[in-house]
Design an enzyme around this catalytic site. Structure first.
Site, PDB file in Angstrom:
ATOM      1  N   SER A 254       0.825  -1.200   0.000  1.00  0.00           N
ATOM      2  CA  SER A 254       0.000   0.000   0.000  1.00  0.00           C
ATOM      3  C   SER A 254       0.864   1.258   0.000  1.00  0.00           C
ATOM      4  O   SER A 254       1.680   1.445  -0.900  1.00  0.00           O
ATOM      5  CB  SER A 254      -0.950  -0.048   1.196  1.00  0.00           C
ATOM      6  OG  SER A 254      -1.971   0.908   1.067  1.00  0.00           O
ATOM      7  N   ASP A 481      -8.937  -4.150  -5.754  1.00  0.00           N
ATOM      8  CA  ASP A 481      -8.370  -3.603  -4.524  1.00  0.00           C
ATOM      9  C   ASP A 481      -9.150  -2.347  -4.143  1.00  0.00           C
ATOM     10  O   ASP A 481      -9.284  -1.430  -4.949  1.00  0.00           O
ATOM     11  CB  ASP A 481      -6.894  -3.254  -4.751  1.00  0.00           C
ATOM     12  CG  ASP A 481      -6.158  -2.895  -3.468  1.00  0.00           C
ATOM     13  OD1 ASP A 481      -6.709  -2.121  -2.655  1.00  0.00           O
ATOM     14  OD2 ASP A 481      -5.029  -3.381  -3.284  1.00  0.00           O
ATOM     15  N   HIS A 509      -7.101  -6.040  -0.342  1.00  0.00           N
ATOM     16  CA  HIS A 509      -6.027  -5.051  -0.439  1.00  0.00           C
ATOM     17  C   HIS A 509      -4.678  -5.742  -0.352  1.00  0.00           C
ATOM     18  O   HIS A 509      -4.352  -6.348   0.661  1.00  0.00           O
ATOM     19  CB  HIS A 509      -6.188  -4.040   0.692  1.00  0.00           C
ATOM     20  CG  HIS A 509      -5.222  -2.906   0.653  1.00  0.00           C
ATOM     21  ND1 HIS A 509      -4.826  -2.311  -0.525  1.00  0.00           N
ATOM     22  CD2 HIS A 509      -4.578  -2.242   1.643  1.00  0.00           C
ATOM     23  CE1 HIS A 509      -3.981  -1.327  -0.247  1.00  0.00           C
ATOM     24  NE2 HIS A 509      -3.801  -1.272   1.044  1.00  0.00           N
TER      25      HIS A 509
END
Length: 540
Positions: A254, A481, A509
């Protein structure tokens, strides 16, 4: 919520979080301040230029320039320090602290920061490949907490040959944590109406953001101007040297992809094997980034709804995903007028309920918990949704918050100019947010206002990252996602001069070490031998 720069740690991490707390501490020097979300339901994550500055140009042609390859003389003491490793109180884990300059442009020893570092040495068999740094994202996520998952949960073939290592970034967790509000103030902040319908509600939301920003300045004035992603990337280069690695090997999730890509842009000649999983697009401004991310959560909710309506216990009906969305809207509207009791002194407001739903979008394994929470809400009990919201904000049962949201805002508001500078700017953009995300768009638009009240100007701006001359870099993107939309992974892989895209056609995610044998096999081959997957490689 950490919108533009979100992160999520797999549930397996939660079981080991905190094991290293006793021995890993970066010291008590400068305290930073800053946090993240909007006074609304969702923690905010990044800032973007005002609509008037960026609406016509959501991306930039500017390119991040590399730093000189030679280490400047005034930084050599940091690169030559010795780490004193000690037991963390957990078998096989070691902890240390490292010094870095508060300001790389003007290093002064009395202002140095102490950052917490941890590692678990390669378990063997096989030739050791050096250190593998990990970062879960955020910004604001503890890399040391995540290390405890990665060192035992990553594929054994990788942990056997790499020393698994992490540093809590400056301003985060054990590394000079930023502070902004008391726990009681944070309780109030997270519950503020994130979809204001009146002038009074709008003023209350704006006042909450101002209080948050002012608190960060008051409690962490010395640090909040020095917690940018560029600063943290430079810290990683110091750690690379101290660990004895000529090049950096790294897995970033991320926001950790933005941190890793920034490192590659600054130090392309020192790139080893970089995995950027759940990628962000560094060329996009904050306004567009927030809006695109809103669309990502909509895609994730649609996947949840399509699954839910097939189940006999679906609390959103069994007709269609569209009908499920209508029922969710009705729930939010009801919470706006009449918050639900939770068995505590904290009723479930619309803001907290929205955050609870969004929290479950990060991982499809949380969908059963969300169904149960929505069933309870339909019966008048808001406690389970409140628990989901608390998990998102890292609020424990004793009412204490981690500094996740404070660090999140501090980093994001420094990295990019604000998405909005006033409530009037938000009102102009709400329609476009609702078009991207009918169910969450309004709340997510208002959640992007926090950096408009920040007490320091941004030091960063959108930039493409090419990292010319870097070794091959692996970018991993998930098609549905919620937090880092797949389009960002495609964009980052295309920007990087040595980027290679690996696609996971699925939900949730990030993808590596989360259950896909296909993804793990491809990433392992890259980490162990440098072999990149073939073009257009897709896993299901």
């Amino acid at each position: 919520m950490h919108r533009t720069r979100p992160f999520r740690i797999p549930a397996a991490v939660i079981a080991v979080t905190g094991l290293l707390l006793s021995a890993c501490s970066g010291g008590t020097g400068h305290q930073a301040a800053a946090s993240v979300s909007a006074p609304s339901s969702v923690p905010a994550a990044t800032a973007a230029p005002a609509p008037s500055d960026t609406a016509a140009s959501p991306t930039t042609t500017a390119t991040l320039a590399p730093l000189p390859a030679a280490i400047p003389a005034d930084l050599e003491p940091y690169y030559k320090q010795k780490l004193s490793w000690r037991s963390c109180g957990v078998p096989d884990f070691e902890c240390a602290s490292m010094k870095v300059p508060l300001d790389y442009a003007h290093p002064v020893a009395r202002d140095d920061l102490k950052l917490a570092v941890a590692r678990k040495k390669a378990s063997g068999p096989g030739k050791r490949l050096g250190s593998l740094l990990v970062n879960p994202g955020g910004p604001g996520g503890s890399a040391i907490d995540y290390l405890q998952y990665a060192a035992t949960g990553y594929p054994a073939a990788v942990t056997a040959r790499y020393d698994m290592a992490a540093v809590d970034p400056r301003g985060v967790a054990r590394s000079e944590p930023v502070k902004c509000l008391s726990d009681k103030q944070m309780d109030a902040y997270t519950a503020v109406d994130s979809t204001p319908d009146t002038t009074a509600e709008t003023e209350k939301l704006a006042a909450a953001d101002r209080t948050f920003a002012d608190g960060c300045k008051k409690m962490s004035a010395a640090l909040i101007g020095h917690v940018s992603t560029v600063d943290s990337a430079r810290d990683m280069d110091v750690l690379r040297q101290l660990l004895g690695d000529p090049k950096l090997n790294y897995v970033g999730k991320s926001y950790g992809t933005f941190l890793g890509a920034t490192y590659a842009g600054l130090f392309p000649q020192r790139v080893g094997r970089l995995v950027l999983d759940g990628a962000m697009d560094p060329s996009v401004n904050a306004l567009e980034s927030s809006r695109v991310q809103a669309g990502g959560f909509e895609v994730a909710f649609d996947a949840f709804a399509r699954d839910c309506v097939k189940r006999s216990d679906c609390p959103l009906g069994r007709t269609s995903a569209a009908d499920a969305g209508t029922r969710l809207d009705a729930l939010f509207a009801g919470l706006d007028k009449h918050p639900l009791p939770t068995g505590t002194d904290r009723p479930l407001t619309e803001a907290l309920g929205t955050t609870g739903v969004i929290a479950a979008m990060y991982d499809q394994e949380a969908w059963p918990a969300l169904r149960g929470a929505l069933i309870s809400a339909n019966k008048g009990d808001g406690a389970p949704l409140l628990q989901l919201s608390d998990s998102y904000y890292e609020r424990d049962e004793a009412g204490k918050y981690s500094n996740l949201m404070y660090a999140n805002a501090a980093v994001n508001c420094l990295d990019l100019p604000p998405a909005f500078r006033s409530p009037a700017d938000v009102k102009k953009a709400v329609a476009s947010f609702r078009a991207a995300s009918p169910h969450f768009g309004t709340a997510l638009a208002w959640s992007s206002l926090i950096c408009g009240y920040w007490t320091l100007p941004a030091t960063g701006h959108p930039e493409r990252i090419q990292a010319k001359g870097a070794a091959p870099i692996l970018v991993v993107g998930t098609t549905r996602d919620p937090a880092t939309p797949y389009t960002w992974a495609r964009s980052l892989a295309a920007q990087l001069s040595s980027g290679h895209l690996l696609t996971y056609d699925g939900d949730g995610h990030t993808a590596y070490a989360r259950g896909s044998t296909c993804i793990d096999t491809a990433v392992n081959a890259y980490l162990l031998s440098g072999t990149v997957p073939p073009p257009h490689k897709k896993c299901t």
